[in-house]
Design a protein around this motif. Structure first.
Motif, PDB file in Angstrom:
ATOM      1  N   MET A  24     -23.298 -29.919  20.121  1.00  0.00           N
ATOM      2  CA  MET A  24     -22.111 -30.255  19.332  1.00  0.00           C
ATOM      3  C   MET A  24     -22.094 -31.681  18.788  1.00  0.00           C
ATOM      4  SD  MET A  24     -19.386 -27.825  21.353  1.00  0.00           S
ATOM      5  CE  MET A  24     -17.931 -28.240  20.432  1.00  0.00           C
ATOM      6  N   ARG A  56     -20.476 -29.745  14.607  1.00  0.00           N
ATOM      7  CA  ARG A  56     -19.712 -28.574  15.030  1.00  0.00           C
ATOM      8  C   ARG A  56     -18.796 -28.166  13.884  1.00  0.00           C
ATOM      9  NH1 ARG A  56     -15.526 -30.622  14.176  1.00  0.00           N
ATOM     10  NH2 ARG A  56     -14.544 -28.615  14.559  1.00  0.00           N
ATOM     11  N   GLY A  57     -18.130 -27.013  14.064  1.00  0.00           N
ATOM     12  CA  GLY A  57     -17.321 -26.463  12.971  1.00  0.00           C
ATOM     13  C   GLY A  57     -18.181 -25.446  12.239  1.00  0.00           C
ATOM     14  N   ALA A  58     -17.602 -24.266  11.987  1.00  0.00           N
ATOM     15  CA  ALA A  58     -18.403 -23.142  11.498  1.00  0.00           C
ATOM     16  C   ALA A  58     -19.229 -23.455  10.234  1.00  0.00           C
ATOM     17  CB  ALA A  58     -17.502 -21.933  11.287  1.00  0.00           C
ATOM     18  N   ARG A  71     -25.803 -21.392  18.731  1.00  0.00           N
ATOM     19  CA  ARG A  71     -24.416 -21.067  19.103  1.00  0.00           C
ATOM     20  C   ARG A  71     -24.129 -19.642  18.616  1.00  0.00           C
ATOM     21  NH1 ARG A  71     -19.767 -25.394  18.172  1.00  0.00           N
ATOM     22  NH2 ARG A  71     -18.802 -24.211  19.854  1.00  0.00           N
ATOM     23  N   CYS A  98      -7.608 -27.391  16.653  1.00  0.00           N
ATOM     24  CA  CYS A  98      -9.030 -27.734  16.544  1.00  0.00           C
ATOM     25  C   CYS A  98      -9.249 -28.713  15.387  1.00  0.00           C
ATOM     26  CB  CYS A  98      -9.889 -26.475  16.379  1.00  0.00           C
ATOM     27  SG  CYS A  98     -11.644 -26.758  16.713  1.00  0.00           S
ATOM     28  N   THR A 131     -10.736 -28.825  11.486  1.00  0.00           N
ATOM     29  CA  THR A 131     -11.189 -27.993  10.372  1.00  0.00           C
ATOM     30  C   THR A 131     -11.367 -28.854   9.122  1.00  0.00           C
ATOM     31  OG1 THR A 131      -8.903 -27.583   9.746  1.00  0.00           O
ATOM     32  CG2 THR A 131      -9.894 -26.010  11.279  1.00  0.00           C
ATOM     33  N   ALA A 145     -15.990 -30.736   9.915  1.00  0.00           N
ATOM     34  CA  ALA A 145     -16.352 -29.356  10.271  1.00  0.00           C
ATOM     35  C   ALA A 145     -16.957 -28.582   9.114  1.00  0.00           C
ATOM     36  CB  ALA A 145     -15.103 -28.633  10.769  1.00  0.00           C
ATOM     37  N   THR A 175     -11.196 -26.829   5.599  1.00  0.00           N
ATOM     38  CA  THR A 175     -10.599 -25.516   5.339  1.00  0.00           C
ATOM     39  C   THR A 175      -9.082 -25.640   5.548  1.00  0.00           C
ATOM     40  OG1 THR A 175     -11.117 -24.885   7.625  1.00  0.00           O
ATOM     41  CG2 THR A 175     -12.700 -24.246   5.913  1.00  0.00           C
ATOM     42  N   GLN A 181     -11.131 -31.537  20.094  1.00  0.00           N
ATOM     43  CA  GLN A 181     -11.362 -31.657  18.644  1.00  0.00           C
ATOM     44  C   GLN A 181     -10.104 -32.149  17.931  1.00  0.00           C
ATOM     45  OE1 GLN A 181     -12.375 -29.067  20.497  1.00  0.00           O
ATOM     46  NE2 GLN A 181     -14.220 -28.128  19.715  1.00  0.00           N
ATOM     47  N   ALA A 234     -11.369 -20.692  10.877  1.00  0.00           N
ATOM     48  CA  ALA A 234     -11.923 -19.498  11.534  1.00  0.00           C
ATOM     49  C   ALA A 234     -13.418 -19.679  11.738  1.00  0.00           C
ATOM     50  CB  ALA A 234     -11.665 -18.257  10.688  1.00  0.00           C
ATOM     51  N   ASP A 235     -13.916 -19.015  12.752  1.00  0.00           N
ATOM     52  CA  ASP A 235     -15.364 -19.005  13.011  1.00  0.00           C
ATOM     53  C   ASP A 235     -15.991 -17.669  12.646  1.00  0.00           C
ATOM     54  OD1 ASP A 235     -14.135 -21.117  14.956  1.00  0.00           O
ATOM     55  OD2 ASP A 235     -16.240 -21.630  14.625  1.00  0.00           O
ATOM     56  N   ASN A 238     -11.340 -17.827  16.352  1.00  0.00           N
ATOM     57  CA  ASN A 238     -11.240 -19.271  16.121  1.00  0.00           C
ATOM     58  C   ASN A 238     -11.143 -19.946  17.487  1.00  0.00           C
ATOM     59  OD1 ASN A 238     -11.040 -21.530  14.276  1.00  0.00           O
ATOM     60  ND2 ASN A 238      -8.912 -21.730  14.910  1.00  0.00           N
ATOM     61  N   LYS A 239     -11.042 -21.245  17.477  1.00  0.00           N
ATOM     62  CA  LYS A 239     -11.023 -22.043  18.711  1.00  0.00           C
ATOM     63  C   LYS A 239     -10.043 -21.472  19.741  1.00  0.00           C
ATOM     64  CE  LYS A 239     -13.139 -24.731  19.555  1.00  0.00           C
ATOM     65  NZ  LYS A 239     -14.352 -24.456  20.351  1.00  0.00           N
ATOM     66  N   PHE A 272     -13.730 -19.697  22.276  1.00  0.00           N
ATOM     67  CA  PHE A 272     -13.085 -19.059  21.119  1.00  0.00           C
ATOM     68  C   PHE A 272     -12.227 -17.901  21.614  1.00  0.00           C
ATOM     69  CE2 PHE A 272     -17.009 -20.948  19.526  1.00  0.00           C
ATOM     70  CZ  PHE A 272     -16.507 -21.734  18.496  1.00  0.00           C
TER      71      PHE A 272
HETATM   72  O1  MRU Z   1     -16.414 -25.423  18.888  1.00  0.00           O
HETATM   73  P1  MRU Z   1     -16.206 -25.931  17.489  1.00  0.00           P
HETATM   74  O2  MRU Z   1     -15.653 -27.309  17.449  1.00  0.00           O
HETATM   75  O3  MRU Z   1     -17.437 -25.741  16.637  1.00  0.00           O
HETATM   76  O4  MRU Z   1     -15.089 -24.962  16.919  1.00  0.00           O
HETATM   77  C1  MRU Z   1     -14.640 -25.161  15.617  1.00  0.00           C
HETATM   78  C2  MRU Z   1     -13.484 -24.297  15.256  1.00  0.00           C
HETATM   79  O5  MRU Z   1     -13.073 -23.432  16.014  1.00  0.00           O
HETATM   80  C3  MRU Z   1     -12.904 -24.472  13.894  1.00  0.00           C
HETATM   81  O6  MRU Z   1     -11.541 -24.170  13.908  1.00  0.00           O
HETATM   82  C4  MRU Z   1     -13.606 -23.504  12.941  1.00  0.00           C
HETATM   83  O7  MRU Z   1     -14.984 -23.667  13.007  1.00  0.00           O
HETATM   84  C5  MRU Z   1     -13.174 -23.689  11.545  1.00  0.00           C
HETATM   85  S1  MRU Z   1     -13.838 -25.201  10.901  1.00  0.00           S
HETATM   86  C6  MRU Z   1     -13.692 -25.272   9.283  1.00  0.00           C
END
Ligand code: MRU
Length: 358
Positions: free
Chosen positions: A51, A54-56, A96, A166, A168, A172, A178, A205, A245-246, A256-257, A322
């Motif tokens: 990490m 991080r972030g999708a 991941r 979280c 975003t 991220a 987002t 986060q 969202a992931d 999501n988180k 998540f």
């Molecule tokens: O574990 P992370 O920090 O990677 O989790 C990130 C999230 O859950 C974010 O809300 C998600 O990726 C959307 S980011 C644009």
């Protein structure tokens, strides 16, 4: 609005320069702004796993650059470099499990590889593909920010008090965010009174990253414990919960988180609107529902320790990072292809047939 949004861009976390990937280390923010250079796919996979990034969307973009680094190494090794590259795809894919953007970006890189023509320079072509993935995420952020702000105006034109979870934002994604992108656009339009940022235990986060991004931009932000969210909805006039969202499945369920699901339940109870903001690269039409999403579990020490110091008793800790919010708790999913209100399978399928709006 697009120009104003671009002018407001302050932070970036991913920088591709001279054949090297530079990542801002998100583990040490907000106290240290340290960049690390990466020159191998192995290094990038480790940065995603631990990490640093991080972030999708950000991990998808980083993985795409990881493949470019791998192409360079495999070409130098000679032999059947395309076959050898599969090891690098696997390595990055295993970094991941939950955010589908990672697999989406790797699939896009693999598809481009399969379309390589004899006269093309593989390294140049693959680099151009990774850069295109990065730039298109930035464009998607801009489109979503505008659509989300319009949606807020349509439902309630007055000043909004929003709650987010979280991070975003720029950290991220490949652009400026987002859910946080929508909040930024709404702020530029004078619609944001205050943002409440959930601290987002255990990795923080919210307190380390979201609060830092918002305060740097002069957007009024107050930090709260995750467990204060329902109380805030009841007492602080929260009008919207806005999250990222992931992975979003074919029926509109949203991973999501951890903690997002309970926010949606509390929002429904309090009549607070619930918006999910994510690019179409986060939508996984191969999974029918959220029950099929692999949920990452991380080391229990993230819960048992604070800043490396043990604070928990001598017990096992369960640390799923998540959760899945069912579609029927969601008012709107905002993507760069358009908005789906009250998502379901038919509406998600229609959305995915559309072209991007930019
Ligand atoms: O574990 P992370 O920090 O990677 O989790 C990130 C999230 O859950 C974010 O809300 C998600 O990726 C959307 S980011 C644009």
């Amino acid at each position: 609005m697009r120009d104003r949004l671009l002018a407001a861009e302050k932070v970036k976390a991913i920088d591709w320069r001279d054949g090297t990937l530079h990542l801002l280390d998100q583990r040490v923010l907000p106290f240290e702004e340290t960049w690390h250079p990466y020159t191998t796919a192995e290094g990038v996979a480790e940065a995603i796993r631990t990490m640093v990034v991080r972030g999708a969307p950000a991990i998808g973009i980083s993985a795409a650059y990881g493949i470019v680094l791998a192409v360079s190494d495999r070409l130098a090794e000679g032999g059947d470099w395309q076959m050898a590259l599969e090891e690098d795809f696997d390595l990055l894919a295993n970094s991941r499990p939950t955010a589908v953007n990672l697999f989406w970006a790797l699939n896009r890189m693999r598809e481009r590889l399969y379309r390589l023509k004899d006269h093309e320079d593989p390294l140049k072509v693959m680099e151009a593909e990774a850069v295109a993935i990065h730039l298109s995420d930035r464009e998607a952020n801009l489109t979503m920010a505008q659509l989300g702000a319009e949606l807020i105006r349509k439902h309630q034109g007055n000043l909004q008090t929003v709650l987010t979870h979280c991070n975003t934002g720029a950290l991220a994604t490949g652009g400026f965010g987002t859910a946080l992108g929508v909040i930024r656009a709404a702020h530029l339009e004078g619609m944001i009174e205050r943002v409440y940022a959930d601290e987002t235990r255990p990795w923080l986060q919210g307190s380390r990253l979201t609060a830092w991004e918002l305060v740097n931009e002069g957007i009024p932000v107050t930090l709260n414990a995750d467990s204060a969210a329902a109380h805030l909805m009841k007492t602080k006039g929260i009008t919207w919960v806005i999250v990222g969202a992931d992975r979003i499945t074919a029926n509109g369920d949203v991973a999501n988180k951890i903690g997002t699901y309970q926010l949606a339940v509390a929002a429904m109870h309090h009549g607070v609107r619930f918006m999910v903001v994510a690019p179409s690269s986060t939508i996984d039409m191969n999974l029918a529902s959220g029950d099929d999403i692999p949920i990452e579990e991380r080391d229990g020490r993230e819960l048992l320790e604070v800043g490396g110091t043990r604070v928990g008793a001598d017990v096992d800790a369960f640390n799923p990072v998540f959760d899945v919010t069912p579609a029927d708790l969601i008012d709107a999913i905002v993507t760069e292809k358009g908005i789906v209100e009250r998502p379901d399978t038919a509406k998600m399928a229609l959305l995915m047939c559309r072209k991007r709006l930019h």
